[in-house]
Write a protein that holds these residues in place. Structure first.
Motif, short mmCIF file in Angstrom:
data_model
loop_
_atom_site.label_atom_id
_atom_site.label_comp_id
_atom_site.label_asym_id
_atom_site.label_seq_id
_atom_site.Cartn_x
_atom_site.Cartn_y
_atom_site.Cartn_z
N VAL A 28 -1.95 -6.74 0.25
CA VAL A 28 -0.76 -6.23 -0.43
C VAL A 28 0.20 -5.76 0.64
O VAL A 28 -0.17 -5.01 1.54
CB VAL A 28 -1.11 -5.06 -1.39
CG1 VAL A 28 0.15 -4.49 -2.02
CG2 VAL A 28 -2.08 -5.53 -2.47
N TYR A 32 3.68 -6.06 -2.85
CA TYR A 32 3.57 -7.46 -3.27
C TYR A 32 2.18 -7.97 -2.92
O TYR A 32 1.72 -7.83 -1.78
CB TYR A 32 4.61 -8.33 -2.56
CG TYR A 32 6.02 -8.03 -2.98
CD1 TYR A 32 6.56 -8.61 -4.13
CD2 TYR A 32 6.82 -7.18 -2.23
CE1 TYR A 32 7.85 -8.33 -4.52
CE2 TYR A 32 8.12 -6.90 -2.61
CZ TYR A 32 8.63 -7.47 -3.75
OH TYR A 32 9.92 -7.20 -4.14
N SER A 33 1.51 -8.59 -3.89
CA SER A 33 0.19 -9.18 -3.66
C SER A 33 0.36 -10.53 -2.98
O SER A 33 1.15 -11.36 -3.43
CB SER A 33 -0.55 -9.38 -4.98
OG SER A 33 -0.83 -8.13 -5.56
#
Length: 145
Positions: A28, A32-33
């Protein structure tokens, strides 16, 4: 001279689109992954034009690399040779060559911009993969006979 070289490299950013990499694990980043195997690119230009790090980023200002004692200041975010394990292996050699070539050029010659030139080089960026300099007419005059 090193401050001028640093600022030149910050402004020019010859390779604005760095090499493509692939994430080696799920992670991450800023919320945001990023899944393992995702293609990623280090956007060097976004760092070197960040107003929080380099105020007035579109202004050529070598003084940003000089500390209050007149010494060269290291700014970690200046990364013209990329970052991490895959940064340019020739960075030390390239920095030495830049210093020697530019210092000797200005030691031996005085540079005059021709009146017919369209002005000084611009810091405006093109939409090309690399940076394309604006043509400039200049005259070099030997300092010593």
């Amino acid at each position: 001279m090193n401050a001028v070289i640093n600022e030149s490299q910050r402004c020019v950013n010859l390779v604005p689109v760095n090499l493509f990499h692939c994430s080696s694990r799920d992670t991450v980043l800023n919320g945001y992954s990023i899944e393992k195997g995702t293609g990623v690119i280090a956007q060097i230009s976004t760092v070197m034009l960040d107003e929080k790090i380099f105020p007035e980023p579109y202004t050529f200002n070598p003084n940003r690399f000089i500390d209050e004692n007149g010494k060269l200041k290291k700014i970690e975010e200046l990364i013209p040779f990329s970052v991490g394990k895959r940064q340019c292996i020739g960075e030390g050699l390239a920095r030495m060559e830049l210093f020697l070539i530019i210092s000797n050029l200005f030691n031996r010659y005085q540079v005059f911009v021709s009146p017919s030139s369209a002005g000084l080089p611009s810091l405006e960026k093109s939409n090309d993969i690399g940076v394309v300099p604006r043509k400039i007419r200049a005259k070099l005059s030997r300092r010593y006979s």
